[in-house]
Write an enzyme that holds these catalytic residues in place. Structure first.
Site, PDB file in Angstrom:
ATOM      1  N   LYS A  13       0.853  -1.052  -0.008  1.00 19.11           N
ATOM      2  CA  LYS A  13       0.025  -0.016  -0.003  1.00 19.11           C
ATOM      3  C   LYS A  13       0.834   1.426  -0.087  1.00 19.11           C
ATOM      4  CE  LYS A  13      -0.678  -0.702   4.953  1.00 19.11           C
ATOM      5  NZ  LYS A  13       0.267  -1.716   4.822  1.00 19.11           N
ATOM      6  N   ARG A  88      -6.043   2.554  11.603  1.00 16.60           N
ATOM      7  CA  ARG A  88      -5.622   1.136  11.993  1.00 16.60           C
ATOM      8  C   ARG A  88      -6.437   0.406  13.053  1.00 16.60           C
ATOM      9  NH1 ARG A  88      -0.047   1.019   9.911  1.00 16.60           N
ATOM     10  NH2 ARG A  88       0.818  -0.753  10.346  1.00 16.60           N
ATOM     11  N   ARG A 127      12.556  -6.058   1.425  1.00  8.83           N
ATOM     12  CA  ARG A 127      12.246  -4.549   1.302  1.00  8.83           C
ATOM     13  C   ARG A 127      13.608  -4.168   2.113  1.00  8.83           C
ATOM     14  NH1 ARG A 127       7.234  -1.980   3.780  1.00  8.83           N
ATOM     15  NH2 ARG A 127       7.946  -3.133   5.764  1.00  8.83           N
ATOM     16  N   ARG A 160      14.385  -2.186   8.034  1.00 11.13           N
ATOM     17  CA  ARG A 160      13.628  -1.783   8.913  1.00 11.13           C
ATOM     18  C   ARG A 160      13.687  -2.745  10.123  1.00 11.13           C
ATOM     19  NH1 ARG A 160       7.900   0.124   6.747  1.00 11.13           N
ATOM     20  NH2 ARG A 160       7.304  -0.940   8.608  1.00 11.13           N
ATOM     21  N   ARG A 171       3.265  -8.572  13.586  1.00  6.61           N
ATOM     22  CA  ARG A 171       2.394  -7.454  13.039  1.00  6.61           C
ATOM     23  C   ARG A 171       1.342  -7.950  12.266  1.00  6.61           C
ATOM     24  NH1 ARG A 171       7.053  -5.017   9.603  1.00  6.61           N
ATOM     25  NH2 ARG A 171       5.565  -3.769   8.668  1.00  6.61           N
TER      26      ARG A 171
HETATM   27  P1  AP5 Z   1       5.313  -1.628   0.897  1.00 12.13           P
HETATM   28  O1  AP5 Z   1       4.708  -0.680  -0.169  1.00 12.13           O
HETATM   29  O2  AP5 Z   1       6.498  -0.807   1.775  1.00 12.13           O
HETATM   30  O3  AP5 Z   1       4.410  -2.201   1.885  1.00 12.13           O
HETATM   31  P2  AP5 Z   1       3.234  -1.458   3.187  1.00 12.13           P
HETATM   32  O4  AP5 Z   1       2.006  -2.361   2.679  1.00 12.13           O
HETATM   33  O5  AP5 Z   1       3.685  -0.039   3.074  1.00 12.13           O
HETATM   34  O6  AP5 Z   1       4.057  -2.357   4.174  1.00 12.13           O
HETATM   35  P3  AP5 Z   1       4.380  -1.642   5.630  1.00 12.13           P
HETATM   36  O7  AP5 Z   1       5.414  -2.601   6.341  1.00 12.13           O
HETATM   37  O8  AP5 Z   1       5.186  -0.267   5.416  1.00 12.13           O
HETATM   38  O9  AP5 Z   1       3.085  -1.495   6.146  1.00 12.13           O
HETATM   39  P4  AP5 Z   1       2.830  -1.585   7.659  1.00 12.13           P
HETATM   40  O10 AP5 Z   1       1.574  -1.054   7.740  1.00 12.13           O
HETATM   41  O11 AP5 Z   1       3.038  -2.524   8.765  1.00 12.13           O
HETATM   42  O12 AP5 Z   1       4.073  -0.248   8.271  1.00 12.13           O
HETATM   43  P5  AP5 Z   1       3.999   1.003   8.637  1.00 12.13           P
HETATM   44  O13 AP5 Z   1       5.051   1.623   8.100  1.00 12.13           O
HETATM   45  O14 AP5 Z   1       2.601   1.835   8.213  1.00 12.13           O
HETATM   46  O15 AP5 Z   1       6.008  -2.869   0.023  1.00 12.13           O
HETATM   47  C1  AP5 Z   1       6.718  -3.801   1.044  1.00 12.13           C
HETATM   48  C2  AP5 Z   1       7.763  -4.506  -0.004  1.00 12.13           C
HETATM   49  O16 AP5 Z   1       7.167  -4.994  -1.008  1.00 12.13           O
HETATM   50  C3  AP5 Z   1       8.743  -3.226  -0.562  1.00 12.13           C
HETATM   51  O17 AP5 Z   1      10.142  -3.932  -0.445  1.00 12.13           O
HETATM   52  C4  AP5 Z   1       8.231  -3.188  -2.204  1.00 12.13           C
HETATM   53  O18 AP5 Z   1       9.374  -2.861  -2.968  1.00 12.13           O
HETATM   54  C5  AP5 Z   1       7.594  -4.487  -2.259  1.00 12.13           C
HETATM   55  N1  AP5 Z   1       6.450  -4.280  -3.469  1.00 12.13           N
HETATM   56  C6  AP5 Z   1       5.476  -3.455  -3.266  1.00 12.13           C
HETATM   57  N2  AP5 Z   1       4.405  -3.969  -4.209  1.00 12.13           N
HETATM   58  C7  AP5 Z   1       4.893  -4.730  -4.981  1.00 12.13           C
HETATM   59  C8  AP5 Z   1       4.444  -5.662  -5.879  1.00 12.13           C
HETATM   60  N3  AP5 Z   1       3.189  -5.326  -6.566  1.00 12.13           N
HETATM   61  N4  AP5 Z   1       5.071  -6.801  -6.357  1.00 12.13           N
HETATM   62  C9  AP5 Z   1       6.309  -7.296  -5.775  1.00 12.13           C
HETATM   63  N5  AP5 Z   1       6.807  -6.280  -4.742  1.00 12.13           N
HETATM   64  C10 AP5 Z   1       6.148  -5.162  -4.344  1.00 12.13           C
HETATM   65  O19 AP5 Z   1       3.854   1.119  10.270  1.00 12.13           O
HETATM   66  C11 AP5 Z   1       4.781   0.634  11.152  1.00 12.13           C
HETATM   67  C12 AP5 Z   1       4.823   0.600  12.601  1.00 12.13           C
HETATM   68  O20 AP5 Z   1       4.436   1.873  12.937  1.00 12.13           O
HETATM   69  C13 AP5 Z   1       3.553  -0.375  12.921  1.00 12.13           C
HETATM   70  O21 AP5 Z   1       3.847  -1.686  12.868  1.00 12.13           O
HETATM   71  C14 AP5 Z   1       3.060   0.317  14.111  1.00 12.13           C
HETATM   72  O22 AP5 Z   1       4.047  -0.152  15.043  1.00 12.13           O
HETATM   73  C15 AP5 Z   1       3.239   1.933  13.686  1.00 12.13           C
HETATM   74  N6  AP5 Z   1       2.091   2.469  13.136  1.00 12.13           N
HETATM   75  C16 AP5 Z   1       2.101   3.022  12.170  1.00 12.13           C
HETATM   76  N7  AP5 Z   1       0.800   3.690  11.884  1.00 12.13           N
HETATM   77  C17 AP5 Z   1       0.210   3.460  12.997  1.00 12.13           C
HETATM   78  C18 AP5 Z   1      -1.257   3.636  13.387  1.00 12.13           C
HETATM   79  N8  AP5 Z   1      -1.937   4.316  12.437  1.00 12.13           N
HETATM   80  N9  AP5 Z   1      -1.593   3.233  14.669  1.00 12.13           N
HETATM   81  C19 AP5 Z   1      -0.692   2.649  15.358  1.00 12.13           C
HETATM   82  N10 AP5 Z   1       0.647   2.387  15.127  1.00 12.13           N
HETATM   83  C20 AP5 Z   1       1.189   2.596  13.922  1.00 12.13           C
END
Ligand code: AP5
Length: 216
Positions: A13, A88, A127, A160, A171
């Protein structure tokens, strides 16, 4: 457009939200990126968030909601936005509804990205993220031009801390317990659109555009 992108960690996403933000010239609001910036800057919020993020847990709702309220005080959100990783939890979704009602800028669509767990774990484990600008790459699917180096600013690429496989599994559990309840929440509002996110990046971008054309 005013959109929410949500789905399990690693589903892609963030990749799609960044591309859409560039195509449409609207802000990409990622709570994960904002938290990592606070950690890098060593702010009190960053220090608090780090302890939750490093073990794969969610940061408390009050911290996140406060951060989003501050972000929505900026004028650029009037032109539209794509929210990535927020809301979330149900309390976050309800707080967002209240905030956007007050600002009179209602959400137009919620894109729910889905893929099997094996696809998600494979994407996350390969990633690599730029240590400076947070651009994301994948060792196999989206490699940088020069190994270990960001194409945009030449900074080093890192894994990360929460991308280790055991933390990814945690997660995913947290996602099922805390975030999956948003599916019926947005379904009832008639705003949920499903995006099958197993294909390649370009294919999924085309699907996103197709959905956006239908809801515009
Ligand atoms: P990527 O696009 O980076 O995936 P993503 O869905 O954004 O994954 P995240 O791990 O960033 O999501 P997340 O929700 O766990 O983390 P966040 O940073 O929000 O793609 C992943 C990989 O796949 C990349 O290498 C990319 O190149 C590859 N890829 C993408 N599309 C592809 C395709 N079509 N084909 C092949 N490869 C592909 O959150 C991190 C932490 O922050 C959470 O665990 C929590 O502790 C905290 N946090 C963040 N927001 C909140 C909230 N709202 N409430 C509470 N805690 C929060």
């Amino acid at each position: 457009m005013r959109l929410i992108f949500f789905g399990p960690p690693g589903v892609g996403k963030g990749t799609q939200a960044k591309r859409l933000s560039e195509r449409r010239g609207i802000p990409h609001i990622s709570t994960g990126d904002m938290l990592r910036e606070s950690i890098a800057a060593g702010t009190p919020l960053g220090l608090k968030a780090k302890s939750f993020m490093n073990v794969g847990n969610l940061v408390p709702d009050d911290v996140i909601i406060g951060m989003i309220e501050d972000r929505f005080a900026q004028k650029d959100v009037r032109e539209g936005f794509v929210l990535d990783g927020f809301p979330r939890t149900l309390p976050q979704a309800e707080a967002l509804d209240r905030l956007l009602t007050r600002l009179r800028i209602p959400i137009q669509g919620v894109l729910f990205f889905t893929a099997p767990d094996e696809v998600v774990v494979d994407r996350i484990s390969g990633r690599r993220t730029c240590s400076r600008c947070q651009a994301t790459y994948h060792l196999r699917f989206q490699p940088p031009k020069r190994e270990g180096t960001c194409d945009r600013d030449g900074a080093g690429l890192l894994q990360r801390p929460d991308d280790a496989e055991a933390k990814v599994r945690e997660r995913l559990k947290v996602y099922q317990a805390m975030t999956a309840p948003l599916i019926p929440y947005y379904e009832k509002k008639g705003q949920l659109r499903r995006v099958a996110a197993q294909g390649g990046v370009e294919e999924i971008s085309a699907e996103v555009e197709r959905i956006l054309t239908a809801i515009q």
